[in-house]
Design an enzyme around this catalytic site. Structure first.
Site, PDB file in Angstrom:
ATOM      1  N   LYS A  19       0.855  -1.195   0.000  1.00  7.96           N
ATOM      2  CA  LYS A  19       0.000   0.000   0.000  1.00  7.96           C
ATOM      3  C   LYS A  19       0.888   1.241   0.000  1.00  7.96           C
ATOM      4  CE  LYS A  19      -3.863   2.030   2.667  1.00  7.96           C
ATOM      5  NZ  LYS A  19      -4.709   1.918   3.864  1.00  7.96           N
ATOM      6  N   SER A  49      -9.860   2.168   2.861  1.00  4.97           N
ATOM      7  CA  SER A  49      -8.954   2.915   2.012  1.00  4.97           C
ATOM      8  C   SER A  49      -7.965   2.054   1.236  1.00  4.97           C
ATOM      9  CB  SER A  49      -8.159   3.903   2.864  1.00  4.97           C
ATOM     10  OG  SER A  49      -7.307   3.200   3.760  1.00  4.97           O
ATOM     11  N   SER A  78     -10.156  -0.173   7.055  1.00  3.86           N
ATOM     12  CA  SER A  78      -9.566  -0.104   5.704  1.00  3.86           C
ATOM     13  C   SER A  78      -8.905  -1.363   5.190  1.00  3.86           C
ATOM     14  CB  SER A  78      -8.547   1.025   5.636  1.00  3.86           C
ATOM     15  OG  SER A  78      -9.222   2.229   5.463  1.00  3.86           O
TER      16      SER A  78
HETATM   17  N1  GLN Z   1     -13.199   4.537   6.272  1.00  6.20           N
HETATM   18  C1  GLN Z   1     -12.610   4.982   7.493  1.00  6.20           C
HETATM   19  C2  GLN Z   1     -12.193   6.425   7.356  1.00  6.20           C
HETATM   20  O1  GLN Z   1     -12.474   6.990   6.371  1.00  6.20           O
HETATM   21  C3  GLN Z   1     -11.453   4.119   7.860  1.00  6.20           C
HETATM   22  C4  GLN Z   1     -10.261   4.364   7.026  1.00  6.20           C
HETATM   23  C5  GLN Z   1      -9.113   3.515   7.436  1.00  6.20           C
HETATM   24  O2  GLN Z   1      -9.272   2.493   8.103  1.00  6.20           O
HETATM   25  N2  GLN Z   1      -7.935   3.956   7.051  1.00  6.20           N
HETATM   26  O3  GLN Z   1     -11.606   6.995   8.216  1.00  6.20           O
END
Ligand code: GLN
Length: 488
Positions: free
Chosen positions: A77, A158, A182
């Site tokens: 990532k 994400s 995410s």
């Molecule tokens: N969707 C969540 C956010 O927007 C979690 C994102 C994540 O786990 N990096 O913060």
């Protein structure tokens, strides 16, 4: 034999027996990355580096000097810093940032002999649930609905690039980070396995920080065993991360005995949310039945503060993000706008460099931390966080692991849910509470919805007990016999 059909474990065996070489394997995956470029799963591809590493891996295998992941092509990532390879966090503000150091997790994978194919796309600074906030364009899921519509779907976020890359078989596994879901949510949307381990299990050193008390690295793989192999290679104490915990790393794959007889699985009643699609309700029940059939005992548990998890998360995460992202001022990293006066330069750099979602989080975070609001919001959210953790501790007095759905819906169309940030935030209703409590959780693909899209079940474990998660995950995976229909 089509080598892209092999699992990570099978590939590793084939390499060991010299039935295939890492070079031909790596070239096969590079070819697939080319074929599936339209998915936009990668921000930076590193095929030349991968070929070099594959040759070294073949040499090591020939000399009986193979690491645990020797010659296995993986993706990282683009939130993990990689030495001499651009690391963007999917933000324009880091568009030209080339780290001089390697994150601990990616370093560990390299030391195990892995081959790095490139850096995967994500939501900007990992803020999002659909991979639509990336400064480098959204990722397209390899999955399509079975209605012939050909509509492009989100891979989740994400870590959408990593999930799409694993699902489309552009790599044998990938790293992710999970601050509120995410890893687990995109794994569920893409029909693959994703695990977020206990907070402190994988080092955060060299990972671009979003919300430091919630961020945790983890992995994606096609199946539970492969995820176990990858997580083991990624884990371990790191003195460079003050929240890394010095506990032994178990052989996670060895925990997959297939035997859950007598194990107690808790079903938290608060996860039966309003308007849950019947497909998800049914799959959850199916998962309960599978575990019961395998000899587990099902117990009802209560996590009474669940409904406060999302609100608390959306105070704590933006608060920490606003502080962490203060460092992007045009002076030390990445983008610098052209202005004579210092303050003007700061402002213009940040205005140009950050996307809308990141700006929204910085504004919320700054607000909840400001004098006069700090007690009402930030302190209150931290108190709620403690209650949520306490709920889990109480529930785990009665059971060994919890079973819940991973997401409240299957993947949606690109552009859907963009009009209202709250709708997007609701994606994480089943995942954020684990981050608040620091607990491990895994999403296992368990079925398809009425449109033929994958749905995952989430297994939640006690702190440091990923082994039970892998054990239960293996049993669910077997029972579900989830055969991926996309991209064979
Ligand atoms: N969707 C969540 C956010 O927007 C979690 C994102 C994540 O786990 N990096 O913060």
């Amino acid at each position: 034999m089509n080598i892209a059909d092999l699992t990570l474990e099978e590939t590793r065996n084939a390499l060991k027996k010299k039935e295939i070489s890492s070079l031909e394997l790596t070239q096969e995956y590079i070819g697939r990355m080319e074929t599936y470029k339209h998915l936009n799963a990668f921000i930076t591809e590193t095929p030349e580096l991968a070929v070099e590493q594959a040759k070294i891996a073949d040499h090591n295998i020939a000399n009986d000097n193979a690491g645990k992941l020797e010659g296995i092509p993986l993706a990282v990532k683009d939130l993990f810093c990689t030495k001499n390879i651009r690391t963007t966090a999917a933000s324009k503000i880091l568009g030209n940032f080339i780290p001089t150091y390697e994150s601990t997790v990616s370093q560990k994978l390299l030391e195990s002999g892995a081959v790095m194919l490139g850096k995967t796309n994500l939501d900007e600074f990992a803020m999002g649930s659909a991979n639509t906030t990336s400064g480098f364009g959204n990722v397209i899921s390899p999955w399509k609905k079975n209605d012939g519509s050909n509509q492009e779907l989100v891979p989740g976020g994400s870590s959408g690039g990593s999930a799409a890359a694993v699902a489309a078989k552009l790599c044998l596994g990938a790293t992710g980070t999970d601050t509120g879901g995410s890893i687990r949510q995109p794994a569920s949307f893409c029909g693959i396995v994703g695990i977020k381990p206990t907070y402190g299990r994988c080092s955060r050193w060299g990972i671009v920080a979003f919300s430091s008390s919630l961020d945790q690295a983890g992995v994606f793989a096609e199946n539970v065993k492969d995820a176990a192999i990858l997580l083991e290679a990624s884990s371990g104490y790191d003195p460079k991360d003050s929240t890394s915990v010095n506990v032994p790393v178990p052989d996670f794959a060895a925990a997959m005995t297939g035997d859950v007889r007598g194990m107690k699985i808790g079903i938290p009643k608060e996860y039966r949310v309003d308007n849950m699609p019947s497909d998800i309700e049914n799959l959850w029940q199916q998962g309960i039945d599978w575990l019961k059939d395998a000899g587990a005992e099902i117990v009802d548990v209560s996590l009474p503060h669940t409904k406060y998890a999302l609100p608390a998360y959306y105070i704590i995460a933006p608060a920490e993000a606003s502080s962490n992202l203060a460092r992007y001022d045009g002076v030390r990293y990445g983008l610098r706008a052209d202005e004579d006066a210092l303050l003007d330069m700061y402002e213009k750099t940040r205005a140009e460099g950050f996307g809308d979602e990141v700006k929204r989080r910085i504004m919320i975070g700054t607000y909840v931390l400001s004098a006069g609001y700090y007690d009402a919001y930030y302190i209150k959210a931290q108190q709620v966080r403690r209650l949520i953790r306490q709920d889990f501790m109480t529930a785990f007095e009665k059971c060994d692991a919890l079973l819940t759905p991973a997401t409240p819906s299957a993947a949606f169309a690109i552009g859907e849910n963009e009009d209202d940030p709250i709708k997007m935030y609701l994606n994480d209703v089943f995942t954020v509470s684990l981050n608040l409590a620091g607990l491990p959780g895994m999403s296992v693909p368990a079925g398809l919805d009425e449109n033929g899209l994958p749905l995952g079940l989430q297994i939640i474990g006690k702190a440091w007990d990923e082994e039970t998660i892998f054990k239960v995950g293996g049993v669910l995976e077997n029972a579900a016999d989830f055969t991926k229909k996309a991209y064979k």
